[in-house]
Design a protein around this motif. Structure first.
Motif, PDB file in Angstrom:
ATOM      1  N   UNK A 196      25.332  52.750  38.968  1.00 11.79           N
ATOM      2  CA  UNK A 196      26.472  52.458  38.091  1.00 11.79           C
ATOM      3  C   UNK A 196      26.944  51.026  38.324  1.00 11.79           C
ATOM      4  N   UNK A 197      27.593  50.485  37.301  1.00  6.51           N
ATOM      5  CA  UNK A 197      28.268  49.204  37.473  1.00  6.51           C
ATOM      6  C   UNK A 197      29.668  49.511  37.992  1.00  6.51           C
ATOM      7  N   UNK A 198      29.889  49.282  39.267  1.00  5.82           N
ATOM      8  CA  UNK A 198      31.248  49.434  39.782  1.00  5.82           C
ATOM      9  C   UNK A 198      31.727  48.027  40.136  1.00  5.82           C
ATOM     10  N   UNK A 199      32.721  47.520  39.415  1.00  7.25           N
ATOM     11  CA  UNK A 199      33.117  46.130  39.630  1.00  7.25           C
ATOM     12  C   UNK A 199      33.550  45.865  41.074  1.00  7.25           C
ATOM     13  N   UNK A 200      33.174  44.713  41.559  1.00  7.12           N
ATOM     14  CA  UNK A 200      33.562  44.245  42.894  1.00  7.12           C
ATOM     15  C   UNK A 200      35.092  44.298  43.042  1.00  7.12           C
ATOM     16  N   UNK A 201      35.550  44.778  44.168  1.00  5.82           N
ATOM     17  CA  UNK A 201      36.995  44.749  44.429  1.00  5.82           C
ATOM     18  C   UNK A 201      37.786  45.840  43.712  1.00  5.82           C
ATOM     19  N   UNK A 202      37.076  46.756  43.080  1.00  3.78           N
ATOM     20  CA  UNK A 202      37.780  47.830  42.369  1.00  3.78           C
ATOM     21  C   UNK A 202      37.497  49.175  43.041  1.00  3.78           C
ATOM     22  N   UNK A 203      38.559  49.936  43.263  1.00  5.36           N
ATOM     23  CA  UNK A 203      38.398  51.333  43.683  1.00  5.36           C
ATOM     24  C   UNK A 203      38.780  52.151  42.457  1.00  5.36           C
ATOM     25  N   UNK A 204      37.783  52.755  41.843  1.00  2.00           N
ATOM     26  CA  UNK A 204      37.982  53.340  40.520  1.00  2.00           C
ATOM     27  C   UNK A 204      38.283  54.822  40.598  1.00  2.00           C
ATOM     28  N   UNK A 205      39.550  55.145  40.468  1.00  2.00           N
ATOM     29  CA  UNK A 205      39.976  56.553  40.533  1.00  2.00           C
ATOM     30  C   UNK A 205      40.357  57.056  39.138  1.00  2.00           C
ATOM     31  N   UNK A 206      39.637  56.552  38.153  1.00  2.00           N
ATOM     32  CA  UNK A 206      39.934  56.915  36.775  1.00  2.00           C
ATOM     33  C   UNK A 206      38.680  57.329  36.004  1.00  2.00           C
ATOM     34  N   UNK A 207      37.653  57.736  36.736  1.00  2.19           N
ATOM     35  CA  UNK A 207      36.415  58.181  36.099  1.00  2.19           C
ATOM     36  C   UNK A 207      36.610  59.474  35.327  1.00  2.19           C
ATOM     37  N   UNK A 208      37.763  60.112  35.528  1.00  3.49           N
ATOM     38  CA  UNK A 208      38.100  61.310  34.761  1.00  3.49           C
ATOM     39  C   UNK A 208      38.690  60.948  33.399  1.00  3.49           C
ATOM     40  N   UNK A 209      38.896  59.664  33.171  1.00  2.00           N
ATOM     41  CA  UNK A 209      39.478  59.231  31.904  1.00  2.00           C
ATOM     42  C   UNK A 209      38.467  58.399  31.117  1.00  2.00           C
ATOM     43  N   UNK A 210      37.834  57.470  31.808  1.00  2.00           N
ATOM     44  CA  UNK A 210      36.709  56.720  31.230  1.00  2.00           C
ATOM     45  C   UNK A 210      35.719  56.472  32.363  1.00  2.00           C
TER      46      UNK A 210
END
Ligand code: PLP
Length: 405
Positions: free
Chosen positions: A21-35
């Protein structure tokens, strides 16, 4: 906790999938349930569809690239993720539109009954779609609190429409028990799997569910506005008459007949020409989730959310938890109630911790385990503690409401 996190990450059987996956640098993505995040195979696949299938092969691609079969093909790939048979699922339209089709079809199958039963606080579109049919004189809406649903299932109820994992709190319904109760009352059941499909094991077949819908852009990583999916139990296919009788749902769309005749199979849920770019992107996301496996994703989801809870507790953060404490009783999310949830959420986003806010006072963290690490949980907990302690959320910039939250 970072030390513990590193040990857990080192032993994580899904760790290898983060780089898919493309997970942007410096981001902790806790919104994969939305997008959901972008699978890194998607851009190349879209480039191919655009340049070769569309740009070069043009209209021939409906046959040569199999565009015409794509809704059913992607549906068949979603089927095993939700305990359905390949011929029972189709990818098309939005969840809202599919709700309209299936609520209408269910009402038609229960003549003499008009009530569609749901719960207050269900995802708005589910309730609004019932309301729309009520305004057309075709349905009557009845809402009953979770604990009172079974009682509310009387002989006037045509359909029970519920969302498996609640979008705000993550609370799960017992699909099997409620489906059974509805059937005993002579009603049909339509499950909205938007917050469960691709995240938790769902077994529509074992529950004997009648209908279901679900979302393509959340845990299936199909991209913004990705096609949704719809399920009709095989035993109901022939009797399922949906009102959006567009030409793509016809038994022979290219016979150009003046009379509508629904396709014999799940294609009868189609309406107009499917969006091929959206379906192609969704297919990549579905393939990837199928490769990882929902059981493994769910096991890691529970471990991640429990670890985040521990990290918050050890950091002395006392948040008002609204999700069930038992990880087996909630979806792939943790939600908290706080008067200043909006500003806190914005302050966290400014630090790269992207969760979301749900009106009026819910801070929601979603766990898409395919690309999250235990170290992300430890870091997220540290940021939450710092934001609350420093009071930085009080800044005016964090309090100003954006159009999309
Ligand atoms: C996200 C979501 C939807 C989305 O509906 P669309 O019509 O695809 O925008 C529907 N229902 C629930 C429960 C959701 O969480």
């Amino acid at each position: 906790m970072l030390e513990r996190a590193r040990v857990l990450d080192a032993g994580d059987p899904l760790a290898q999938f983060r780089e898919r996956f493309e997970v942007p640098e410096g981001v902790i993505y806790l919104d994969g349930n939305s997008l959901g995040c972008l699978p890194n195979a998607t851009p190349a696949r879209l480039e191919q569809v655009v340049r070769e299938e569309w740009g070069r092969d043009l209209i021939r691609s409906w046959n040569s690239a199999g565009w015409i079969d794509l809704p059913a093909k992607v549906g068949a790939k979603i089927a095993p993720l939700i305990g359905a048979q390949p011929h029972e699922v189709i990818a098309c339209d939005s969840v809202s539109v599919n709700l309209f089709k299936l609520i209408s079809a269910a009402l038609k199958m229960r003549p003499g009954r008009k009530i569609v039963l749901s719960e207050p606080g269900n995802f708005p579109t589910d309730i609004y779609m019932i309301e729309g049919l009520e305004n057309q004189g075709l349905a009557e809406r009845r809402l009953a609190e979770r604990g009172k649903l079974v009682e509310a299932l009387d002989g006037d109820v045509a359909l029970l429409l519920l969302t498996h994992a609640h979008y705000k709190t993550g609370e799960l319904f017992d699909m099997e028990a409620l489906t059974k109760a509805a059937h005993e009352a002579g009603a049909l059941v339509l499950w909205d799997l938007s917050h469960s499909g691709g995240a938790l094991p769902v077994d529509l077949g074992a529950c004997e569910a009648d209908f279901a819908v679900g979302c393509g852009y959340k845990y299936l990583n199909g991209g913004p506005g990705a096609p949704a999916y719809a399920f009709v139990a095989g035993r109901h296919l022939a009797a399922t008459e949906q009102p959006l009788s567009g030409w793509m749902g016809h038994a022979a769309p290219f016979a150009f007949s003046d009379d509508y005749e629904a396709a014999p199979g799940i294609e009868r849920l189609l309406c107009g020409t499917p969006g091929i770019l959206g379906l192609a992107a969704l297919e990549v996301g579905v393939d990837l989730i199928a490769e990882i496996g929902v059981e493994r994703l769910y096991a890691k989801s529970k471990a991640l959310s429990e670890f985040l809870r521990q990290c918050l507790a050890e950091g002395g953060v006392a948040l008002d938890f609204v999700s069930p404490a038992d990880p087996g009783a909630r979806g792939s999310q943790l939600s908290f109630r706080h008067e200043e949830a909006y500003a806190i959420c914005q302050a966290l986003i400014a630090r790269g911790v992207i969760g979301d806010f749900r009106d009026p006072d819910i801070l929601r963290f979603g766990f898409a385990p395919a690309y999250l690490r235990f170290a992300d949980m430890a870091e997220a907990a540290r940021h939450v503690a710092e934001v609350l302690e420093s009071g930085e959320w009080q800044k005016a910039e964090f309090r100003e409401r954006a159009a999309v939250t």
